[in-house]
Design a protein around this motif. Structure first.
Motif, PDB file in Angstrom:
ATOM      1  N   LEU A 170       0.816  -1.203   0.000  1.00 58.52           N
ATOM      2  CA  LEU A 170       0.000   0.000   0.000  1.00 58.52           C
ATOM      3  C   LEU A 170       0.857   1.264   0.000  1.00 58.52           C
ATOM      4  N   LEU A 171       1.947   1.206   0.759  1.00 57.05           N
ATOM      5  CA  LEU A 171       2.801   2.392   0.860  1.00 57.05           C
ATOM      6  C   LEU A 171       3.579   2.658  -0.424  1.00 57.05           C
ATOM      7  N   THR A 172       3.774   1.627  -1.246  1.00 56.67           N
ATOM      8  CA  THR A 172       4.481   1.859  -2.508  1.00 56.67           C
ATOM      9  C   THR A 172       3.713   2.802  -3.430  1.00 56.67           C
ATOM     10  N   SER A 173       2.381   2.867  -3.241  1.00 58.28           N
ATOM     11  CA  SER A 173       1.590   3.759  -4.091  1.00 58.28           C
ATOM     12  C   SER A 173       1.812   5.221  -3.748  1.00 58.28           C
ATOM     13  N   VAL A 174       2.297   5.494  -2.535  1.00 59.04           N
ATOM     14  CA  VAL A 174       2.551   6.889  -2.139  1.00 59.04           C
ATOM     15  C   VAL A 174       4.034   7.135  -1.919  1.00 59.04           C
ATOM     16  N   ALA A 175       4.873   6.137  -2.281  1.00 59.41           N
ATOM     17  CA  ALA A 175       6.309   6.298  -2.067  1.00 59.41           C
ATOM     18  C   ALA A 175       6.876   7.415  -2.924  1.00 59.41           C
ATOM     19  N   GLY A 176       6.247   7.691  -4.050  1.00 55.88           N
ATOM     20  CA  GLY A 176       6.761   8.740  -4.926  1.00 55.88           C
ATOM     21  C   GLY A 176       6.480  10.138  -4.413  1.00 55.88           C
ATOM     22  N   LEU A 177       5.545  10.291  -3.461  1.00 62.43           N
ATOM     23  CA  LEU A 177       5.255  11.604  -2.899  1.00 62.43           C
ATOM     24  C   LEU A 177       6.348  11.981  -1.919  1.00 62.43           C
ATOM     25  N   LEU A 179       8.416  15.057   0.628  1.00 63.46           N
ATOM     26  CA  LEU A 179       8.435  16.327   1.334  1.00 63.46           C
ATOM     27  C   LEU A 179       9.615  17.159   0.814  1.00 63.46           C
ATOM     28  N   PRO A 180       9.694  18.406   1.201  1.00 65.76           N
ATOM     29  CA  PRO A 180      10.881  19.187   0.835  1.00 65.76           C
ATOM     30  C   PRO A 180      12.157  18.496   1.305  1.00 65.76           C
ATOM     31  N   GLY A 181      13.131  18.414   0.421  1.00 63.45           N
ATOM     32  CA  GLY A 181      14.365  17.699   0.726  1.00 63.45           C
ATOM     33  C   GLY A 181      14.370  16.286   0.179  1.00 63.45           C
ATOM     34  N   GLY A 182      13.293  15.892  -0.514  1.00 66.36           N
ATOM     35  CA  GLY A 182      13.237  14.572  -1.130  1.00 66.36           C
ATOM     36  C   GLY A 182      12.861  13.457  -0.180  1.00 66.36           C
ATOM     37  N   ILE A 183      12.434  13.742   1.047  1.00 62.31           N
ATOM     38  CA  ILE A 183      12.066  12.699   2.022  1.00 62.31           C
ATOM     39  C   ILE A 183      10.660  12.204   1.720  1.00 62.31           C
ATOM     40  N   SER A 184      10.512  10.859   1.592  1.00 63.88           N
ATOM     41  CA  SER A 184       9.217  10.238   1.299  1.00 63.88           C
ATOM     42  C   SER A 184       8.599   9.712   2.587  1.00 63.88           C
ATOM     43  N   PRO A 185       7.429  10.215   3.005  1.00 60.77           N
ATOM     44  CA  PRO A 185       6.771   9.660   4.190  1.00 60.77           C
ATOM     45  C   PRO A 185       6.428   8.183   4.032  1.00 60.77           C
ATOM     46  N   GLY A 186       6.117   7.764   2.798  1.00 59.68           N
ATOM     47  CA  GLY A 186       5.794   6.349   2.573  1.00 59.68           C
ATOM     48  C   GLY A 186       6.978   5.451   2.852  1.00 59.68           C
ATOM     49  N   ARG A 187       8.156   5.831   2.354  1.00 61.77           N
ATOM     50  CA  ARG A 187       9.347   5.014   2.603  1.00 61.77           C
ATOM     51  C   ARG A 187       9.748   5.077   4.084  1.00 61.77           C
ATOM     52  N   ALA A 188       9.530   6.215   4.736  1.00 63.46           N
ATOM     53  CA  ALA A 188       9.810   6.294   6.176  1.00 63.46           C
ATOM     54  C   ALA A 188       8.908   5.341   6.956  1.00 63.46           C
ATOM     55  N   LEU A 271      17.785   8.478   1.958  1.00 59.09           N
ATOM     56  CA  LEU A 271      17.665   7.210   2.679  1.00 59.09           C
ATOM     57  C   LEU A 271      17.915   7.396   4.166  1.00 59.09           C
ATOM     58  N   LEU A 272      18.985   8.101   4.534  1.00 51.81           N
ATOM     59  CA  LEU A 272      19.317   8.276   5.944  1.00 51.81           C
ATOM     60  C   LEU A 272      18.234   9.054   6.672  1.00 51.81           C
ATOM     61  N   ALA A 273      17.742  10.111   6.045  1.00 52.42           N
ATOM     62  CA  ALA A 273      16.699  10.914   6.690  1.00 52.42           C
ATOM     63  C   ALA A 273      15.412  10.107   6.865  1.00 52.42           C
ATOM     64  N   GLU A 274      15.047   9.320   5.856  1.00 48.34           N
ATOM     65  CA  GLU A 274      13.839   8.493   5.965  1.00 48.34           C
ATOM     66  C   GLU A 274      13.995   7.427   7.040  1.00 48.34           C
ATOM     67  N   THR A 275      15.192   6.842   7.122  1.00 49.29           N
ATOM     68  CA  THR A 275      15.431   5.822   8.154  1.00 49.29           C
ATOM     69  C   THR A 275      15.370   6.434   9.543  1.00 49.29           C
ATOM     70  N   LEU A 276      15.971   7.609   9.715  1.00 44.66           N
ATOM     71  CA  LEU A 276      15.924   8.270  11.020  1.00 44.66           C
ATOM     72  C   LEU A 276      14.491   8.617  11.416  1.00 44.66           C
ATOM     73  N   LEU A 277      13.695   9.057  10.437  1.00 38.67           N
ATOM     74  CA  LEU A 277      12.288   9.357  10.721  1.00 38.67           C
ATOM     75  C   LEU A 277      11.534   8.083  11.133  1.00 38.67           C
ATOM     76  N   GLY A 278      11.794   6.982  10.404  1.00 41.71           N
ATOM     77  CA  GLY A 278      11.144   5.720  10.758  1.00 41.71           C
ATOM     78  C   GLY A 278      11.576   5.220  12.118  1.00 41.71           C
ATOM     79  N   CYS A 279      12.886   5.368  12.462  1.00 37.72           N
ATOM     80  CA  CYS A 279      13.377   4.932  13.780  1.00 37.72           C
ATOM     81  C   CYS A 279      12.752   5.749  14.902  1.00 37.72           C
ATOM     82  N   THR A 280      12.553   7.034  14.665  1.00 38.78           N
ATOM     83  CA  THR A 280      11.926   7.888  15.675  1.00 38.78           C
ATOM     84  C   THR A 280      10.498   7.440  15.971  1.00 38.78           C
TER      85      THR A 280
END
Length: 672
Positions: A170-177, A179-188, A271-280
């Motif tokens: 489900l999240l792959t459908s919004v992975a392309g969206l 935020l500023p800086g190229g961070i994807s909430p779906g991948r996070a 990748l690092l920013a998305e991973t840090l967001l997911g870890c938080t």
């Protein structure tokens, strides 16, 4: 009242069906937006295949239609919907067949139909070999999705992994969206879910889940490398490695994996920013979500606790089975069926059939209704049972009488069979109830320490057994013992009749009861279980026994009786008679609790058990006077005095048994 309940139940079923259809509709529509390399939608097709047939499958197909209209171009939507319709039609055609029951049927069918549709478009393209691999990869994803979504909808397999797969797709459908800086909430969100799975399931499953998740992300992004497969696989491996430690360690190693991969692939700064967001997000998840092995270790569930829970669940299951017998009683058969069947075979071709069964129906009905009591009482129909106006009018009366007797014999046999089955059903019902009580009692006392009663008084026991005149063996049996739970027990049983046969029955009863009590089973549950077992035994042997049980716990006494003679409690010059109204054990057709009495005891008390050969509640004035005037403290002397008085009165027409307990604050415990 019954109609209202049925309507309420039907409304709940309709609501559940509508909710299930709604979930399938929205999931299939959302999954249509997950497009992999080559422009394929394998996740939506896999979900449509897993949704099956009927209203649920139709809802998923409608969701595919809406999703295609929202997310796809016309050409892509056309081939996608063609595959979805074919999958639904084939599932409907094969529904209920033997091949459809195989767990691999739906995945293989969805892969086959996917290739059938998309190969047509593939052959028409000018880049067949370039597009072949993406098509085959999408076909495999369709089959895998169909299998995993089926497990999820049926609530089978590892639900955490199947939920992870659904969430990732489900999240792959919004992975392309982004935020500023190229961070994807779906991948996070995918990083958070992967970290949660690896932390719960361990290193192996974490690495496998990471690789599969990364592959799906790479396919959906259309990248030429396996960057996300490597990144998520390493992250799942390291996070699962520290699954036995705190969440902070697992989150730190996951972030370290992202840092290493970001250093190797310079063009992926998000990748690092998305991973840090997911870890938080992972670190702030509520603790109740971690309901796997880690929480169980903290709860320190012991083997004894699990055994207690298992016994309670077994008891509840047996109680439900007992209740089911009460809800399903067999209906009784109306005797009118005798005449209905006899008339069907005799009167149908008769010339007077219309006269008897239409014009004169009331007269015919009354004649047969009046004859019914005589038929059932005698077991056979005679001409005199029917009024003359009916027997003289019937031109086939001998044949009708013969047919009625045949149907009557069959009716009586069926009724006798139903009575026997009902008796067996009640017996089994009682057994289930007693087993349920027995397991519940055992579970409630499992692991409990013996209650502290303070300074328990010492006790001494005296007993006498005397057979009936002319017999060498007494049919009564007595026993006294102390259990490991701190209970002192006295048992007396009187077998039916006299002599060796009665002794075998009474001694067997005491032996079984003693084993129950020494095992720590509650006295009432043990007695009810033994009574049910003796009821089955008495149906074969015709015998029964009385049971008289006295239990001393600290300074509290309790008496339980099944058909036993009175017991007596002597406090100084005062004597209390304790009686019961229950039948002896083995004579109860339904589960019945014993008569029970509870009372306090103090130093200097006597507790006396007797069999009915000594006295009964209607002729025990002499025994009450003897007990009230007894001056000593020796229980054996009191037992001897009671039996001597019976002999003096010339009442030795039955076996005699006397057992006496004396409580004292000094002296040693002694059994005589």
């Amino acid at each position: 009242m019954v109609t209202a309940v049925k309507r309420l139940s039907l409304s709940k079923e309709q609501m559940s069906l509508l909710l299930g259809c709604g979930v399938r509709f929205f999931l299939s529509a959302a999954l249509t937006g997950s497009t992999v390399a080559g422009g394929y939608q394998p996740f939506a097709l896999g979900f449509a295949a897993a949704a099956g047939t009927g209203a649920a499958g139709g809802a998923a197909l409608a969701g595919c239609l809406v999703g295609a209209a929202l997310f796809l171009e016309f050409a892509d939507a056309l081939r996608f919907l063609a595959a979805a319709v074919l999958i639904f039609a084939a599932a409907t055609a094969f529904d209920g067949t033997r091949p459809a029951r195989s767990p691999l049927f739906t995945p293989l069918l969805s892969v086959f139909l996917f290739l059938c549709v998309h190969f047509i478009y593939l052959f028409q393209s000018f880049r067949f070999w370039d597009n072949l691999f993406p098509c085959l990869a999408a076909a495999v994803l369709t089959g895998v999705s169909a299998r995993l979504y089926t497990l999820l909808l049926r609530q089978e397999g590892n639900r955490q992994l199947t939920l992870l797969y659904v969430s990732v797709t489900l999240l792959t459908s919004v992975a392309g969206l982004a935020l500023p800086g190229g961070i994807s909430p779906g991948r996070a969100a995918v990083c958070c879910l992967l970290l949660y799975t690896a932390y719960q399931q361990g290193m192996g499953i974490g690495a496998a889940a990471g690789i599969c998740t990364g592959l799906a992300m790479d396919l959906c992004s259309g990248a030429d490398t396996l960057f996300y497969a490597a990144a998520y696989g390493l992250s799942g491996l390291l996070a699962g490695l520290r699954s036995r430690c705190g969440r902070g360690s697992a989150a730190g190693l996951s972030a370290l994996a992202a840092l290493l991969l970001s250093a190797i692939w310079q063009d992926t700064p998000s990748l690092l920013a998305e991973t840090l967001l997911g870890c938080t997000v992972f670190l702030f998840l509520p603790g109740k979500l971690f309901s796997g092995k880690r929480v169980q270790e903290k709860e320190d569930v012991t083997l004894l606790d699990r055994l207690r829970l298992q016994l309670k669940e077994s008891s509840a299951a047996l109680r439900d089975l007992y209740d089911s017998f009460s809800r399903n009683s067999a209906p009784t058969e109306n005797p009118a069926i005798i005449f209905d069947r006899a008339a069907e075979s005799t009167c149908r071709g008769c010339a007077l059939c219309d006269l008897c069964w239409q014009k004169e129906y009331t007269s015919t009905f009354n004649a047969m209704n009046d004859a019914t009591p005589f038929l059932l009482e005698r077991g056979r129909a005679l001409p005199k049972d029917f009024p003359p106006h009916f027997s003289s009018r019937c031109i086939h009366f001998p044949e009708l009488l013969t047919s009625i007797n045949g149907e009557l014999s069959a009716f009586l046999l069926r009724r006798q069979y139903r009575l026997q089955m009902e008796e067996t059903r009640r017996s089994a019902q009682g057994q289930y109830a007693q087993l349920s009580d027995l397991l519940a009692s055992t579970a409630s006392h499992l692991g409990q320490a013996a209650p502290a009663f303070g300074a328990a008084p010492s006790w001494r026991v005296g007993a006498v057994l005397s057979p009936k005149e002319g017999e060498s063996v007494s049919g009564d049996s007595i026993s006294s013992f102390e259990t490991s739970q701190g209970r002192f027990c006295m048992l007396l049983s009187d077998g039916m009749g006299t002599g060796e046969a009665a002794r075998r029955e009474s001694s067997m009863t005491l032996r079984l009861m003693e084993r129950f009590l020494k095992a720590g089973i509650d006295p009432e549950a043990a007695l009810k279980t033994l009574n049910s077992a003796l009821s089955l035994r008495s149906s074969d042997t015709g015998s029964f026994t009385t049971i008289d049980l006295f239990i001393l716990e600290g300074d509290q006494g309790a008496v339980y009786k099944y058909g036993a003679a009175p017991s007596y409690v002597k406090r100084g010059g005062r004597v209390q008679r304790i009686t019961g109204g229950c039948l002896p054990a083995g004579l109860h057709s339904q589960p019945a609790p014993p008569d029970s009495s509870h009372f306090p005891l103090e130093d200097g008390c006597f507790v006396v058990q007797i069999s009915d050969g000594v006295a009964d509640a209607g002729h025990d004035e002499w025994l009450l006077n003897l007990l009230a005037g007894f001056p000593g403290s020796d229980p054996q002397l009191l037992a001897n005095a009671i039996v001597a008085q019976v002999r003096k009165q010339g009442q030795m027409s039955d076996d005699c048994a006397v057992q006496v307990l004396y409580l004292s604050s000094a002296g040693e415990k002694k059994e005589v």
